[in-house]
Design a protein around this motif. Structure first.
Motif, PDB file in Angstrom:
ATOM      1  N   ARG A  27       0.844  -1.201   0.000  1.00 61.48           N
ATOM      2  CA  ARG A  27       0.000   0.000   0.000  1.00 61.48           C
ATOM      3  C   ARG A  27       0.876   1.246   0.000  1.00 61.48           C
ATOM      4  NH1 ARG A  27      -2.908  -0.979   5.409  1.00 61.48           N
ATOM      5  NH2 ARG A  27      -3.924   1.027   4.936  1.00 61.48           N
ATOM      6  N   PRO A  28       0.670   2.152  -0.946  1.00 61.17           N
ATOM      7  CA  PRO A  28       1.518   3.340  -1.009  1.00 61.17           C
ATOM      8  C   PRO A  28       1.178   4.362   0.075  1.00 61.17           C
ATOM      9  CG  PRO A  28      -0.142   3.421  -2.736  1.00 61.17           C
ATOM     10  CD  PRO A  28      -0.272   2.077  -2.079  1.00 61.17           C
ATOM     11  N   VAL A  29       2.189   5.127   0.451  1.00 61.31           N
ATOM     12  CA  VAL A  29       1.978   6.248   1.361  1.00 61.31           C
ATOM     13  C   VAL A  29       1.137   7.299   0.632  1.00 61.31           C
ATOM     14  CG1 VAL A  29       3.089   8.023   2.775  1.00 61.31           C
ATOM     15  CG2 VAL A  29       4.205   5.797   2.466  1.00 61.31           C
ATOM     16  N   ARG A  30       0.172   7.862   1.329  1.00 58.66           N
ATOM     17  CA  ARG A  30      -0.715   8.855   0.725  1.00 58.66           C
ATOM     18  C   ARG A  30       0.075  10.092   0.285  1.00 58.66           C
ATOM     19  NH1 ARG A  30      -6.169   7.904   2.009  1.00 58.66           N
ATOM     20  NH2 ARG A  30      -6.482   6.382   3.692  1.00 58.66           N
ATOM     21  N   TRP A  31      -0.243  10.586  -0.892  1.00 61.39           N
ATOM     22  CA  TRP A  31       0.335  11.847  -1.358  1.00 61.39           C
ATOM     23  C   TRP A  31      -0.364  13.015  -0.676  1.00 61.39           C
ATOM     24  CZ3 TRP A  31       4.650  12.376  -4.147  1.00 61.39           C
ATOM     25  CH2 TRP A  31       5.070  11.304  -4.948  1.00 61.39           C
ATOM     26  N   ARG A  32       0.364  14.125  -0.604  1.00 61.11           N
ATOM     27  CA  ARG A  32      -0.148  15.410  -0.118  1.00 61.11           C
ATOM     28  C   ARG A  32      -0.772  15.314   1.280  1.00 61.11           C
ATOM     29  NH1 ARG A  32       3.032  16.584  -3.515  1.00 61.11           N
ATOM     30  NH2 ARG A  32       2.687  18.062  -5.247  1.00 61.11           N
ATOM     31  N   THR A  33      -0.131  14.466   2.099  1.00 64.56           N
ATOM     32  CA  THR A  33      -0.601  14.277   3.472  1.00 64.56           C
ATOM     33  C   THR A  33       0.513  14.536   4.486  1.00 64.56           C
ATOM     34  OG1 THR A  33      -2.147  12.578   2.674  1.00 64.56           O
ATOM     35  CG2 THR A  33      -1.716  12.634   5.048  1.00 64.56           C
ATOM     36  N   LEU A  34       1.706  14.006   4.201  1.00 60.95           N
ATOM     37  CA  LEU A  34       2.841  14.113   5.113  1.00 60.95           C
ATOM     38  C   LEU A  34       4.035  14.695   4.363  1.00 60.95           C
ATOM     39  CD1 LEU A  34       4.017  13.502   7.937  1.00 60.95           C
ATOM     40  CD2 LEU A  34       4.671  11.249   7.061  1.00 60.95           C
ATOM     41  N   PHE A  35       4.632  15.744   4.955  1.00 57.37           N
ATOM     42  CA  PHE A  35       5.745  16.432   4.312  1.00 57.37           C
ATOM     43  C   PHE A  35       6.915  16.578   5.289  1.00 57.37           C
ATOM     44  CE2 PHE A  35       1.756  17.954   2.596  1.00 57.37           C
ATOM     45  CZ  PHE A  35       1.949  17.907   1.217  1.00 57.37           C
ATOM     46  N   SER A 135      -4.406  15.996  12.597  1.00 54.59           N
ATOM     47  CA  SER A 135      -3.154  16.706  12.352  1.00 54.59           C
ATOM     48  C   SER A 135      -2.859  16.936  10.872  1.00 54.59           C
ATOM     49  CB  SER A 135      -1.981  15.919  12.961  1.00 54.59           C
ATOM     50  OG  SER A 135      -2.083  15.841  14.364  1.00 54.59           O
ATOM     51  N   TYR A 136      -3.523  16.230   9.992  1.00 53.68           N
ATOM     52  CA  TYR A 136      -3.124  16.229   8.583  1.00 53.68           C
ATOM     53  C   TYR A 136      -3.934  17.175   7.719  1.00 53.68           C
ATOM     54  CZ  TYR A 136      -0.524  12.146  10.046  1.00 53.68           C
ATOM     55  OH  TYR A 136       0.341  11.309  10.688  1.00 53.68           O
ATOM     56  N   PRO A 137      -3.212  17.660   6.671  1.00 58.60           N
ATOM     57  CA  PRO A 137      -1.831  17.496   6.246  1.00 58.60           C
ATOM     58  C   PRO A 137      -0.837  18.131   7.239  1.00 58.60           C
ATOM     59  CG  PRO A 137      -3.173  18.223   4.406  1.00 58.60           C
ATOM     60  CD  PRO A 137      -4.001  18.400   5.650  1.00 58.60           C
ATOM     61  N   LEU A 138       0.338  17.512   7.344  1.00 59.92           N
ATOM     62  CA  LEU A 138       1.318  17.862   8.368  1.00 59.92           C
ATOM     63  C   LEU A 138       2.703  17.957   7.754  1.00 59.92           C
ATOM     64  CD1 LEU A 138       1.664  16.238  11.880  1.00 59.92           C
ATOM     65  CD2 LEU A 138       3.615  16.200  10.315  1.00 59.92           C
ATOM     66  N   VAL A 139       3.507  18.895   8.260  1.00 63.00           N
ATOM     67  CA  VAL A 139       4.915  18.976   7.871  1.00 63.00           C
ATOM     68  C   VAL A 139       5.760  19.047   9.139  1.00 63.00           C
ATOM     69  CG1 VAL A 139       4.830  21.517   7.661  1.00 63.00           C
ATOM     70  CG2 VAL A 139       6.662  20.228   6.525  1.00 63.00           C
ATOM     71  N   TYR A 140       6.886  18.336   9.142  1.00 64.18           N
ATOM     72  CA  TYR A 140       7.861  18.486  10.219  1.00 64.18           C
ATOM     73  C   TYR A 140       9.174  18.939   9.600  1.00 64.18           C
ATOM     74  CZ  TYR A 140       8.851  13.596   8.891  1.00 64.18           C
ATOM     75  OH  TYR A 140       9.112  12.434   8.196  1.00 64.18           O
ATOM     76  N   HIS A 141       9.944  19.697  10.375  1.00 61.79           N
ATOM     77  CA  HIS A 141      11.158  20.284   9.801  1.00 61.79           C
ATOM     78  C   HIS A 141      12.180  20.574  10.887  1.00 61.79           C
ATOM     79  CE1 HIS A 141      10.884  24.542  11.173  1.00 61.79           C
ATOM     80  NE2 HIS A 141       9.597  24.272  11.272  1.00 61.79           N
TER      81      HIS A 141
END
Length: 248
Positions: A27-35, A135-141
């Motif tokens: 199963r692929p990781v969802r696009w435009r959800t986790l950055f 929490s989504y869409p979410l970005v961590y940096h």
């Protein structure tokens, strides 16, 4: 055609989508959800418009308290954007301690392992945020989006069942981003570029061997992400992440 992995911005060089990688059961990781990203404190108005189209709801900042105080948080007009400051390390090593040694895979991988162990509280808190569907869409940096961000990415992608080869390949993408960043610094902030000369090799380096060594040690010490998550008291986090971030 799948979406572009790199989100091109004027003031950020390493903002990337983690979608598309094959996870558990194919199963692929969802696009435009986790950055994942480098520092977001520089965002221009055009960058904000570009990112607004992603519908971001949460930011996790892995930088030190000093970095947050000196550089600021993400400039964002939406007050509903949740912001979590979860320093993965408390203090950055002095800049003059960086040298060629810090570009060697064995040295860097060992540092990643040490950060993983000492920063377990921050990683656990980040996992708790990642396990919340709101929490989504979410970005961590972090600052450059390569090291601290790379560690958290490795843990999350491994928990999702992404193959080590893909985790390594994703890590390596940071090297081109670091080169673009250093070119921008040289052109726009020459004094900063001069001060970073001795640390350039360490800043840019994202060798595949580094992440390969880190993942090997991760497996040996903890039994991979599932074992690590059990060790920090989150035994069900892997299943929750897979439910949230993998396509049906």
């Amino acid at each position: 055609m799948p979406p572009e992995r790199l989100i091109e911005l004027e003031s950020s060089w390493n903002f990337r989508d983690l979608g598309g990688y094959a996870g558990a059961g194919g199963r692929p990781v969802r696009w435009r959800t986790l950055f994942r990203s480098d520092g977001l404190f520089r965002l221009t108005p055009d960058d904000q418009i570009r990112l607004a189209g992603l519908g971001l709801r949460t930011v996790i900042d892995l930088r030190t308290p000093a970095e947050l105080e000196d550089l600021g948080r993400i400039p964002w007009p939406d007050e509903d954007l949740a912001f979590h400051h979860l320093p993965l390390i408390d203090v950055l090593p002095p800049q003059d301690t960086y040298g060629e040694e810090w570009a060697k895979p064995a040295t860097v991988a060992a540092q990643y392992g040490a950060i993983l162990a000492s920063g377990s509280k921050a990683i656990t808190s980040a996992i708790d945020v990642l396990c919340d569907p709101a929490s989504y869409p979410l970005v961590y940096h972090c600052y450059v989006g390569k090291d601290r961000t790379g560690i958290l990415s490795a843990v999350v992608l491994d928990a999702l069942g992404v193959a080590h080869d893909d985790i390594v390949a994703d890590y390596v993408l940071s090297e081109d981003a670091m080169r673009r960043m250093m070119e921008w610094v040289a052109e726009n902030q020459p004094e900063l570029a001069k001060s970073l000369e001795s640390a350039t090799a360490a800043i840019v380096a994202a060798a595949p061997e580094t992440m390969e060594r880190f993942l090997e040690d991760f497996d040996e010490r903890y039994g991979g992400a599932e074992g690590y998550l059990r060790s920090v008291g989150r035994p069900d986090a892997g299943a929750r992440l897979r439910g949230l971030l993998l396509e049906p």
